[in-house]
Write a protein that holds these residues in place. Structure first.
Motif, PDB file in Angstrom:
ATOM      1  N   PHE A 101       0.774  -0.892   0.023  1.00 49.62           N
ATOM      2  CA  PHE A 101      -0.305  -0.189  -0.016  1.00 49.62           C
ATOM      3  C   PHE A 101       0.891   1.274  -0.041  1.00 49.62           C
ATOM      4  CE2 PHE A 101      -3.072  -3.187   2.105  1.00 49.62           C
ATOM      5  CZ  PHE A 101      -3.682  -3.051   1.305  1.00 49.62           C
ATOM      6  N   SER A 102       1.920   1.334   1.117  1.00 52.77           N
ATOM      7  CA  SER A 102       2.877   2.419   1.023  1.00 52.77           C
ATOM      8  C   SER A 102       3.442   2.760   0.073  1.00 52.77           C
ATOM      9  CB  SER A 102       3.149   2.399   1.954  1.00 52.77           C
ATOM     10  OG  SER A 102       2.230   2.788   3.034  1.00 52.77           O
ATOM     11  N   ALA A 103       4.598   1.721  -0.173  1.00 56.34           N
ATOM     12  CA  ALA A 103       5.573   1.512  -1.449  1.00 56.34           C
ATOM     13  C   ALA A 103       4.781   1.145  -2.754  1.00 56.34           C
ATOM     14  CB  ALA A 103       6.421   0.807  -1.068  1.00 56.34           C
ATOM     15  N   HIS A 104       3.895   0.810  -2.909  1.00 53.12           N
ATOM     16  CA  HIS A 104       3.359   0.239  -4.521  1.00 53.12           C
ATOM     17  C   HIS A 104       4.308  -0.921  -4.841  1.00 53.12           C
ATOM     18  CE1 HIS A 104       0.725   4.683  -4.904  1.00 53.12           C
ATOM     19  NE2 HIS A 104       0.735   3.461  -3.053  1.00 53.12           N
ATOM     20  N   LYS A 105       5.265  -1.624  -4.825  1.00 53.34           N
ATOM     21  CA  LYS A 105       5.516  -2.260  -4.998  1.00 53.34           C
ATOM     22  C   LYS A 105       5.124  -3.534  -4.276  1.00 53.34           C
ATOM     23  CE  LYS A 105       9.840   0.628  -4.920  1.00 53.34           C
ATOM     24  NZ  LYS A 105       9.338   0.114  -6.589  1.00 53.34           N
ATOM     25  N   THR A 106       4.357  -4.515  -5.464  1.00 57.30           N
ATOM     26  CA  THR A 106       3.178  -4.907  -5.456  1.00 57.30           C
ATOM     27  C   THR A 106       3.859  -6.333  -6.038  1.00 57.30           C
ATOM     28  OG1 THR A 106       2.922  -4.497  -7.723  1.00 57.30           O
ATOM     29  CG2 THR A 106       1.313  -3.897  -6.783  1.00 57.30           C
ATOM     30  N   GLY A 107       5.013  -6.171  -6.943  1.00 53.78           N
ATOM     31  CA  GLY A 107       5.939  -7.606  -6.559  1.00 53.78           C
ATOM     32  C   GLY A 107       6.603  -8.056  -5.605  1.00 53.78           C
ATOM     33  N   LEU A 108       7.148  -7.636  -4.917  1.00 55.80           N
ATOM     34  CA  LEU A 108       8.061  -7.393  -3.448  1.00 55.80           C
ATOM     35  C   LEU A 108       6.895  -7.709  -2.305  1.00 55.80           C
ATOM     36  CD1 LEU A 108      11.039  -4.165  -2.934  1.00 55.80           C
ATOM     37  CD2 LEU A 108      10.666  -6.777  -3.520  1.00 55.80           C
ATOM     38  N   ALA A 109       5.389  -6.704  -2.578  1.00 57.72           N
ATOM     39  CA  ALA A 109       5.132  -8.215  -1.702  1.00 57.72           C
ATOM     40  C   ALA A 109       4.091  -9.284  -1.744  1.00 57.72           C
ATOM     41  CB  ALA A 109       3.427  -6.201  -1.578  1.00 57.72           C
ATOM     42  N   LEU A 110       4.881  -9.615  -3.389  1.00 53.98           N
ATOM     43  CA  LEU A 110       3.743 -10.901  -3.781  1.00 53.98           C
ATOM     44  C   LEU A 110       5.186 -11.744  -3.314  1.00 53.98           C
ATOM     45  CD1 LEU A 110       2.733 -12.823  -5.110  1.00 53.98           C
ATOM     46  CD2 LEU A 110       3.393 -12.653  -7.421  1.00 53.98           C
ATOM     47  N   ILE A 111       6.429 -11.408  -3.488  1.00 53.56           N
ATOM     48  CA  ILE A 111       7.266 -12.185  -2.557  1.00 53.56           C
ATOM     49  C   ILE A 111       7.236 -11.844  -1.204  1.00 53.56           C
ATOM     50  CG2 ILE A 111       9.881 -12.393  -2.078  1.00 53.56           C
ATOM     51  CD1 ILE A 111      10.640 -10.627  -4.852  1.00 53.56           C
ATOM     52  N   ASP A 112       7.115 -11.289  -0.901  1.00 53.45           N
ATOM     53  CA  ASP A 112       6.836 -11.058   0.689  1.00 53.45           C
ATOM     54  C   ASP A 112       5.626 -11.896   0.743  1.00 53.45           C
ATOM     55  OD1 ASP A 112       7.142  -9.974   3.583  1.00 53.45           O
ATOM     56  OD2 ASP A 112       4.865  -9.720   3.284  1.00 53.45           O
ATOM     57  N   SER A 113       3.969 -12.298   0.167  1.00 56.94           N
ATOM     58  CA  SER A 113       2.786 -12.935   0.856  1.00 56.94           C
ATOM     59  C   SER A 113       3.487 -14.177   0.827  1.00 56.94           C
ATOM     60  CB  SER A 113       1.795 -13.013  -0.411  1.00 56.94           C
ATOM     61  OG  SER A 113       0.673 -13.856  -0.037  1.00 56.94           O
ATOM     62  N   THR A 114       4.408 -15.095  -0.705  1.00 57.59           N
ATOM     63  CA  THR A 114       4.826 -16.256  -0.474  1.00 57.59           C
ATOM     64  C   THR A 114       5.453 -16.594   0.051  1.00 57.59           C
ATOM     65  OG1 THR A 114       4.355 -15.996  -2.879  1.00 57.59           O
ATOM     66  CG2 THR A 114       5.679 -17.064  -2.461  1.00 57.59           C
ATOM     67  N   LEU A 115       6.422 -15.774   0.906  1.00 60.04           N
ATOM     68  CA  LEU A 115       7.696 -16.449   2.297  1.00 60.04           C
ATOM     69  C   LEU A 115       6.358 -16.492   3.016  1.00 60.04           C
ATOM     70  CD1 LEU A 115      10.655 -13.506   1.654  1.00 60.04           C
ATOM     71  CD2 LEU A 115      10.377 -16.500   1.455  1.00 60.04           C
ATOM     72  N   LEU A 116       5.413 -15.510   3.829  1.00 59.21           N
ATOM     73  CA  LEU A 116       4.155 -15.693   4.300  1.00 59.21           C
ATOM     74  C   LEU A 116       3.932 -17.390   4.160  1.00 59.21           C
ATOM     75  CD1 LEU A 116       3.215 -14.330   7.308  1.00 59.21           C
ATOM     76  CD2 LEU A 116       2.462 -13.013   5.578  1.00 59.21           C
ATOM     77  N   LEU A 117       3.278 -17.333   3.550  1.00 60.52           N
ATOM     78  CA  LEU A 117       2.451 -18.484   3.058  1.00 60.52           C
ATOM     79  C   LEU A 117       3.193 -19.265   3.510  1.00 60.52           C
ATOM     80  CD1 LEU A 117      -0.254 -19.774   2.078  1.00 60.52           C
ATOM     81  CD2 LEU A 117       0.414 -19.453  -0.330  1.00 60.52           C
ATOM     82  N   GLY A 118       4.478 -19.747   2.760  1.00 63.39           N
ATOM     83  CA  GLY A 118       4.891 -20.786   3.443  1.00 63.39           C
ATOM     84  C   GLY A 118       6.169 -21.155   4.168  1.00 63.39           C
ATOM     85  N   THR A 119       6.399 -19.728   5.201  1.00 64.16           N
ATOM     86  CA  THR A 119       6.669 -20.221   6.675  1.00 64.16           C
ATOM     87  C   THR A 119       5.346 -20.334   7.650  1.00 64.16           C
ATOM     88  OG1 THR A 119       8.104 -18.498   6.618  1.00 64.16           O
ATOM     89  CG2 THR A 119       7.518 -18.512   8.357  1.00 64.16           C
ATOM     90  N   THR A 120       3.781 -20.104   7.296  1.00 63.74           N
ATOM     91  CA  THR A 120       2.725 -20.154   7.882  1.00 63.74           C
ATOM     92  C   THR A 120       2.306 -21.262   8.000  1.00 63.74           C
ATOM     93  OG1 THR A 120       2.651 -17.980   8.173  1.00 63.74           O
ATOM     94  CG2 THR A 120       0.873 -19.531   8.644  1.00 63.74           C
ATOM     95  N   LEU A 121       2.435 -22.197   6.283  1.00 63.16           N
ATOM     96  CA  LEU A 121       2.143 -23.354   6.557  1.00 63.16           C
ATOM     97  C   LEU A 121       3.190 -24.341   7.017  1.00 63.16           C
ATOM     98  CD1 LEU A 121       1.693 -23.487   2.842  1.00 63.16           C
ATOM     99  CD2 LEU A 121      -0.387 -23.617   4.309  1.00 63.16           C
ATOM    100  N   TYR A 122       4.264 -24.508   6.896  1.00 63.23           N
ATOM    101  CA  TYR A 122       5.302 -25.622   7.731  1.00 63.23           C
ATOM    102  C   TYR A 122       5.452 -24.732   9.307  1.00 63.23           C
ATOM    103  CZ  TYR A 122      10.036 -27.326   8.912  1.00 63.23           C
ATOM    104  OH  TYR A 122      10.873 -28.967   9.149  1.00 63.23           O
ATOM    105  N   MET A 123       5.145 -23.638  10.056  1.00 63.65           N
ATOM    106  CA  MET A 123       5.012 -23.221  11.011  1.00 63.65           C
ATOM    107  C   MET A 123       3.917 -24.406  11.778  1.00 63.65           C
ATOM    108  SD  MET A 123       3.098 -19.750  12.883  1.00 63.65           S
ATOM    109  CE  MET A 123       1.991 -20.467  12.143  1.00 63.65           C
ATOM    110  N   THR A 124       2.526 -24.562  11.056  1.00 58.20           N
ATOM    111  CA  THR A 124       1.560 -25.608  11.395  1.00 58.20           C
ATOM    112  C   THR A 124       1.632 -26.793  11.268  1.00 58.20           C
ATOM    113  OG1 THR A 124      -0.052 -23.462  10.602  1.00 58.20           O
ATOM    114  CG2 THR A 124      -1.189 -25.186  10.349  1.00 58.20           C
TER     115      THR A 124
END
Length: 180
Positions: A115-138
């Motif tokens: 939202f602030s930086a308008h970096k949708t590609g970097l946000a996607l990388i972050d979201s992908t890492l977040l999803l993978g981390t959370t799935l493994y944590m679970t």
């Protein structure tokens, strides 16, 4: 993977159910608090979005419930760590709790990136890492908590998959724009 050392302060936070749910709520508020202006901006309204994009009014309610749920899952996990004696169980719990704090950091970064930086590609990388981390944590927290943490984390995992789809769609559909 062998267990990791977590400082006592990181373990003290989820020991209390109030601070366990309070931490993700506070971080979510701090991270997402600055998104109301960008969500109402021309930049956001001019983004092409993928099919299935919900109305923006849904997000604060969903995220509040998810923050409460993930926070309580951390409480369940640290209580299991406090009573476990088997080294493999302690390892899974300590790594899972370490990943819990890592995913909180990734979650915190997403809104400012998107939202602030308008970096949708970097946000996607972050979201992908977040999803993978959370799935493994679970996965790691499932057996040692007798699936109790999993019950609280599965809605979060599902939402993160959906949110990653939405982020990927926004990035893809707007990839040729200079401001996205």
């Amino acid at each position: 993977m062998s267990g990791i050392y977590l400082p006592n302060i990181l373990l003290a936070i989820p020991r209390n159910p109030i601070t366990a749910v309070g931490l993700p709520l506070a971080l979510g508020f701090l991270s997402g608090g600055g998104s109301s202006k960008p969500v109402n901006s021309n930049w956001y309204h001019n983004l092409a979005t993928p099919p299935g994009n919900p109305p923006k009014v849904v997000f604060p309610f969903v995220w509040t419930l998810l923050y409460l749920s993930m926070g309580y899952a951390s409480h369940v996990a640290v209580k299991a760590l406090d009573t476990s004696v088997a080294p493999s169980t302690r390892n899974d719990l300590s790594v899972g709790l370490g990943l819990y704090f890592a995913q909180l950091g990734l979650n915190y970064l997403w809104s400012p990136l998107f939202f602030s930086a308008h970096k949708t590609g970097l946000a996607l990388i972050d979201s992908t890492l977040l999803l993978g981390t959370t799935l493994y944590m679970t996965k790691l927290l499932d057996r040692p908590t007798n699936a109790k943490a999993t019950y609280f984390l599965l809605p979060y995992c599902a939402w993160l998959g959906y949110a990653t789809y939405l982020n990927a769609g926004v990035w893809w559909l707007n990839r040729n724009r200079k401001d996205a």
